[in-house]
Design a protein around this motif. Sequence first.
Motif, mmCIF file in Angstrom:
data_model
loop_
_atom_site.group_PDB
_atom_site.id
_atom_site.type_symbol
_atom_site.label_atom_id
_atom_site.label_comp_id
_atom_site.label_asym_id
_atom_site.label_seq_id
_atom_site.Cartn_x
_atom_site.Cartn_y
_atom_site.Cartn_z
ATOM 1 N N SER A 107 25.101 34.279 30.299
ATOM 2 C CA SER A 107 23.750 34.430 29.742
ATOM 3 C C SER A 107 23.252 33.132 29.105
ATOM 4 N N ARG B 55 29.850 37.909 31.256
ATOM 5 C CA ARG B 55 28.387 38.048 31.218
ATOM 6 C C ARG B 55 27.798 37.328 30.008
ATOM 7 N N ARG B 56 28.487 37.412 28.877
ATOM 8 C CA ARG B 56 27.972 36.752 27.666
ATOM 9 C C ARG B 56 27.927 35.233 27.870
ATOM 10 N N GLY C 220 26.473 36.914 38.053
ATOM 11 C CA GLY C 220 25.560 36.553 36.973
ATOM 12 C C GLY C 220 24.659 35.384 37.308
ATOM 13 N N ARG D 100 34.553 41.586 32.184
ATOM 14 C CA ARG D 100 33.204 41.480 32.743
ATOM 15 C C ARG D 100 32.178 41.236 31.638
ATOM 16 N N ASP D 101 32.299 41.963 30.540
ATOM 17 C CA ASP D 101 31.359 41.790 29.434
ATOM 18 C C ASP D 101 31.448 40.379 28.857
ATOM 19 N N ALA D 102 32.667 39.878 28.714
ATOM 20 C CA ALA D 102 32.842 38.540 28.151
ATOM 21 C C ALA D 102 32.269 37.466 29.068
ATOM 22 N N ASP E 88 39.403 47.417 36.881
ATOM 23 C CA ASP E 88 38.077 46.807 36.907
ATOM 24 C C ASP E 88 37.818 45.880 35.717
ATOM 25 N N TYR E 89 38.623 45.955 34.666
ATOM 26 C CA TYR E 89 38.556 45.045 33.521
ATOM 27 C C TYR E 89 37.135 44.922 32.947
ATOM 28 N N PRO E 90 36.563 46.017 32.457
ATOM 29 C CA PRO E 90 35.194 45.947 31.916
ATOM 30 C C PRO E 90 35.060 44.981 30.750
ATOM 31 N N GLU E 91 36.129 44.831 29.951
ATOM 32 C CA GLU E 91 36.040 43.916 28.814
ATOM 33 C C GLU E 91 35.925 42.462 29.285
ATOM 34 N N GLU F 245 32.270 38.124 38.577
ATOM 35 C CA GLU F 245 31.236 38.303 37.559
ATOM 36 C C GLU F 245 30.463 37.011 37.316
#
Length: 385
Positions: free
Chosen positions: A19, A15-16, A77, A11-13, A6-9, A73
């Motif tokens: 934003s 999302r940033r 977003g 996804r977080d990047a 799922d590669y959460p890291e 992602e």
Amino acid sequence: MRFDRDYPELRDAVRRICSDFTAPYWRELDERRGYPTAFVQALTAAGFLGALIPQEYGGSGLPLRAAAVILEEINAGGCVASPAHAQMYIMGTVLRHGSAAQKARYLPAIARGELRLQAFGVTEPTSGSDTTRIRTRAVRKGDHYVVNGQKLWTSRALHSDLMLLLVRTTPLEQCAKKTQGLSTLLVDLREAMGRGVEIRPVKTLLNHNTTEIFIENLEVPAENLIGEEGQGFRYILDGMNAERILVAQECIGDGRWLLDKAVAYAREREVFGRPIGQNQGIQFPLARAHAELEAAELMARKAAALFDAHQPCGAEANMAKLLASEATWKAAEAALQTHGGFGFAQEYDIERKWREARIYQTAPVSTNLILSYLGEHVLGLPRSY
């Protein structure tokens, strides 16, 4: 094979980055049919457009599943992933079938963001999905090819430095099989514009920076031939599984954005003294959209796992794209209906994503062609065309 990556890291990047590119940015681009230059530059700087390029060429060397997560992602977003997905899968043709010199010349520059390879010239006005009957012709003359023809629905050609171009190098009537005699050329659009190539924008339902391309006596160096002459059809088929898996996951991202917006609105909007989400006429379409998006994502995960394990995945890639496109369209319809009149107001962004969701049933590859593939190659039914 692992289905749970799922590669959460990542996804977080993503999302940033998203934003910083909020709804007004995309509305303004949609209004003037603009290209998201700043957004693409941000993705490039973060290394996302080089995600699938091997590390030896300056990319991240990530598996297809990771690239699919990036695209999902982006759309989840509220941004638009289409300028990113093309470069990911078009690059694969050069990586898998290009010469050592071509890979060394182009892939590092693409990974650094110095070159954009986002245009894929395949479809033509007369042939449509019957790719073997394209009329764009390339004739070898010494150390170059002379190309004449026309392409349609070539997105982002005005914002790309390079274009992968499918041409016929041997006339169809001289080929034993209709899939023979097709070749792929890498065209440098920076040099070709005004010297045999004219690109015209095509206004469409949504902002995909779509164009038609007119080619007249364009000279392309023979060294820009990808792989062997006459094997181009096989090369583009090789990239279609990756394309369909990526687009399926990107499509799911749109579906999840639409569903999240609809659920939030259904909780807050009160009519007749109670939240509209309390009504089963609102609840049930949203619940069904959620279930179908989850099911589509499972197939997309399976297809990506097979692809990354170098296993046959044609059926799974096609089914993932089919299921994702239909689930996302249901989410779009439910979101628009949930918002009522406000769904048509641009400030809510529902109508923009609704338009975006509709294309997935038509391109890349239409629903009917996928069903034909499954009927013939999976179910063993007689060939329909």
